[in-house]
Design an enzyme around this catalytic site. Sequence first.
Site, mmCIF file in Angstrom:
data_model
loop_
_atom_site.group_PDB
_atom_site.id
_atom_site.type_symbol
_atom_site.label_atom_id
_atom_site.label_comp_id
_atom_site.label_asym_id
_atom_site.label_seq_id
_atom_site.Cartn_x
_atom_site.Cartn_y
_atom_site.Cartn_z
ATOM 1 N N ARG A 27 0.803 -1.218 0.000
ATOM 2 C CA ARG A 27 0.000 0.000 0.000
ATOM 3 C C ARG A 27 0.841 1.277 0.000
ATOM 4 O O ARG A 27 0.302 2.374 -0.178
ATOM 5 C CB ARG A 27 -0.969 -0.017 1.193
ATOM 6 C CG ARG A 27 -2.202 -0.869 0.923
ATOM 7 C CD ARG A 27 -3.115 -0.924 2.127
ATOM 8 N NE ARG A 27 -2.631 -1.868 3.136
ATOM 9 C CZ ARG A 27 -3.053 -1.907 4.393
ATOM 10 N NH1 ARG A 27 -3.950 -1.039 4.806
ATOM 11 N NH2 ARG A 27 -2.582 -2.803 5.234
ATOM 12 N N GLY A 96 4.200 -15.641 7.277
ATOM 13 C CA GLY A 96 3.548 -15.307 8.543
ATOM 14 C C GLY A 96 4.540 -14.952 9.635
ATOM 15 O O GLY A 96 5.747 -15.169 9.507
ATOM 16 N N ASP A 121 7.275 -1.920 11.082
ATOM 17 C CA ASP A 121 6.359 -0.875 10.618
ATOM 18 C C ASP A 121 5.510 -0.331 11.766
ATOM 19 O O ASP A 121 4.475 0.273 11.536
ATOM 20 C CB ASP A 121 5.478 -1.385 9.467
ATOM 21 C CG ASP A 121 4.621 -2.576 9.861
ATOM 22 O OD1 ASP A 121 4.695 -3.023 11.018
ATOM 23 O OD2 ASP A 121 3.864 -3.067 8.995
ATOM 24 N N ASN A 188 -4.478 -7.540 19.902
ATOM 25 C CA ASN A 188 -3.048 -7.815 20.009
ATOM 26 C C ASN A 188 -2.283 -6.814 19.149
ATOM 27 O O ASN A 188 -2.477 -6.758 17.933
ATOM 28 C CB ASN A 188 -2.801 -9.246 19.503
ATOM 29 C CG ASN A 188 -1.332 -9.564 19.345
ATOM 30 O OD1 ASN A 188 -0.495 -9.010 20.051
ATOM 31 N ND2 ASN A 188 -1.029 -10.480 18.425
ATOM 32 N N TYR A 405 38.794 26.396 -8.557
ATOM 33 C CA TYR A 405 38.750 25.240 -9.455
ATOM 34 C C TYR A 405 39.355 25.632 -10.793
ATOM 35 O O TYR A 405 38.916 26.594 -11.426
ATOM 36 C CB TYR A 405 37.279 24.827 -9.625
ATOM 37 C CG TYR A 405 37.058 23.567 -10.405
ATOM 38 C CD1 TYR A 405 37.748 22.399 -10.089
ATOM 39 C CD2 TYR A 405 36.145 23.524 -11.452
ATOM 40 C CE1 TYR A 405 37.526 21.228 -10.801
ATOM 41 C CE2 TYR A 405 35.907 22.363 -12.164
ATOM 42 C CZ TYR A 405 36.604 21.213 -11.835
ATOM 43 O OH TYR A 405 36.382 20.055 -12.532
HETATM 44 C C1 UD1 Z 1 -0.473 -9.974 13.447
HETATM 45 C C2 UD1 Z 1 -1.048 -10.813 14.587
HETATM 46 C C3 UD1 Z 1 -2.342 -10.195 15.065
HETATM 47 C C4 UD1 Z 1 -2.130 -8.755 15.470
HETATM 48 C C5 UD1 Z 1 -1.488 -7.952 14.322
HETATM 49 C C6 UD1 Z 1 -1.113 -6.588 14.792
HETATM 50 C C7 UD1 Z 1 -0.280 -13.059 14.051
HETATM 51 C C8 UD1 Z 1 -0.657 -14.408 13.588
HETATM 52 N N1 UD1 Z 1 -1.258 -12.154 14.110
HETATM 53 O O1 UD1 Z 1 -1.398 -9.986 12.381
HETATM 54 O O2 UD1 Z 1 -2.838 -10.916 16.179
HETATM 55 O O3 UD1 Z 1 -3.347 -8.149 15.846
HETATM 56 O O4 UD1 Z 1 -0.281 -8.631 13.903
HETATM 57 O O5 UD1 Z 1 -0.711 -5.822 13.704
HETATM 58 O O6 UD1 Z 1 0.857 -12.830 14.374
HETATM 59 N N2 UD1 Z 1 5.874 -9.863 8.678
HETATM 60 C C9 UD1 Z 1 7.054 -10.404 8.216
HETATM 61 N N3 UD1 Z 1 7.026 -11.644 7.666
HETATM 62 C C10 UD1 Z 1 5.877 -12.357 7.552
HETATM 63 C C11 UD1 Z 1 4.677 -11.799 8.025
HETATM 64 C C12 UD1 Z 1 4.709 -10.541 8.594
HETATM 65 O O7 UD1 Z 1 8.114 -9.799 8.314
HETATM 66 O O8 UD1 Z 1 5.949 -13.471 7.046
HETATM 67 C C13 UD1 Z 1 5.878 -8.518 9.265
HETATM 68 C C14 UD1 Z 1 5.043 -7.552 8.446
HETATM 69 O O9 UD1 Z 1 5.848 -6.884 7.469
HETATM 70 C C15 UD1 Z 1 4.521 -6.602 9.496
HETATM 71 C C16 UD1 Z 1 4.363 -7.490 10.731
HETATM 72 O O10 UD1 Z 1 5.228 -8.602 10.524
HETATM 73 O O11 UD1 Z 1 5.442 -5.614 9.814
HETATM 74 C C17 UD1 Z 1 2.941 -7.926 10.970
HETATM 75 O O12 UD1 Z 1 2.466 -8.604 9.848
HETATM 76 P P1 UD1 Z 1 0.922 -8.573 9.440
HETATM 77 O O13 UD1 Z 1 0.725 -9.481 8.277
HETATM 78 O O14 UD1 Z 1 0.460 -7.181 9.346
HETATM 79 O O15 UD1 Z 1 0.252 -9.190 10.753
HETATM 80 P P2 UD1 Z 1 -0.909 -10.246 10.859
HETATM 81 O O16 UD1 Z 1 -0.331 -11.611 10.737
HETATM 82 O O17 UD1 Z 1 -2.016 -9.875 9.970
#
Ligand code: UD1
Length: 477
Positions: A27, A96, A121, A188, A405
């Site tokens: 985004r 994840g 982030d 969370n 120069y």
């Molecule tokens: C996660 C939590 C959720 C929480 C939310 C808060 C889990 C399963 N869920 O959601 O409970 O409310 O964060 O924002 O953990 N990232 C990586 N690698 C990955 C996945 C994510 O580096 O494989 C980083 C993303 O760039 C981001 C952060 O981790 O900075 C969170 O990832 P995002 O996908 O937003 O979180 P959710 O899994 O949706």
Amino acid sequence: MTSPSTNSINPTAPLAAIVLCAGQGTRMKSTLPKVAHPLLGRAMGSYPLERAFEAGAERVVAVTGHGASQVEAALLRALPSRAPHIEFALQAEQLGTAHAVLCAQSALADFKGDVFILYGDVPLVRAETLRALIDAKTAAQSPIALVTTLPADPTGYGRIVRDEQGAMRRIVEHRDASPGELAIGEINAGLYLVSASFLWSSLARLDRNNAQNELYLTDLVRLAFEADTPAATVVADVGEVSGVNDRVELARATRALQNRINERHQRAGVTIELSDTVLIDESVEIAPDVTIEANVRLKGDTRIGRGAHIGQGSVISDSTVGEAVEVRPYSIFEEAIVGEAALIGPFARLRPGSELAARVHVGNFVETKKARVGLGSKANHLSYLGDCDIGAGVNVGAGTITCNYDGVNKHRTVLGDGVFVGSDSQFVAPVNVGKDAYIGAGSTITEDVPEGSLAIGRGRQVVKVGYRPEPKPKSRG
Ligand code: UD1
Ligand code: CA
């Protein structure tokens, strides 16, 4: 701020951190990975790293994926003094949050202690909140503590499910939640402190039995509850733990950080006339009784001495400004050093390597570069002073130019103490002018001038007495 004393808290266990920085940030609509986007002068992702260090982490592993090399370079550039304690782990595919943490496991294989897990982030998290996690975890004697918050709209977040006593039972992701669970307002934030032993043993036990067919980091909370050591929580303000997903949120984060930084300086004795318009990087140090007018920007490794006055619209980067210096409006400094009680501007430009002694005056439309200027010397109007050593008590007339120069190399101009340079003079470097010498106005100086002498190098004035031009022929038609 990167003061080492903030590391001297005494946590019960050694501390490390894992910062998740692998996401692309679609985004943002950018070729630059999200966490590398600058937030008040340095990569957004560097803020949670710095906060982890301030809270006592000895080492930080940043998990990178999208644009890994760009992200790594941006983080190291942002935190040069922390670089020896920053490691990187690659998450080639973003499977994840739990998978991301697992990617850091080998980097922390020998680490015994507690591990912060933070998001690259979520830049506004404060060190105080991370310290509160340490306290909460210790008090609860739990293997895990996490930050929760109460957003206006919890859509998309993992919900905090508590039992009748208020103990944290589990986190349910939005997509897995029942209608009753979706009604829960506490979510969370995704920031944790976990015992390393519990972290690695629990991650090994997770399955992908959920709506996203992912390993869920949040399942650690359920495992802690089942082991009769439910997770401890710290509730934070929404603003502090909000993620940045697009450029609107980046601008919001900039404003929030700006307020936080400016208020810190105001409480420490700095007057900021119109705080909304003033942007000060976190790294800048400002002494008490400094006044900063509207639309000023202070960047990077900048220090402002007591009693200095920074005029409207000035931009000062990586510079040291002495006590009681007056910077008049619209002056630009880059890697400059300005001695006490100097008077600079309006509209002055100090480029890298400008070293001005105390009480120097550099006035409007004067540019300096690699210029050492001695005590009390003045260049008040319209000059270019590059690659020069100017002594003390020198008067540089309006319109003076150092011709440094020759088309291939740069050469230096040296003006001894007490030299007087008449207006509109040029010094064709390399050239030396001895002390107390005079340069006649309009001179082009190509040869050295001995101490105490007068040099004039210009066309002689010719006067033709009684001169009348030929009458012009009358134009016809
Ligand atoms: C996660 C939590 C959720 C929480 C939310 C808060 C889990 C399963 N869920 O959601 O409970 O409310 O964060 O924002 O953990 N990232 C990586 N690698 C990955 C996945 C994510 O580096 O494989 C980083 C993303 O760039 C981001 C952060 O981790 O900075 C969170 O990832 P995002 O996908 O937003 O979180 P959710 O899994 O949706
Ligand atoms: Ca996700």
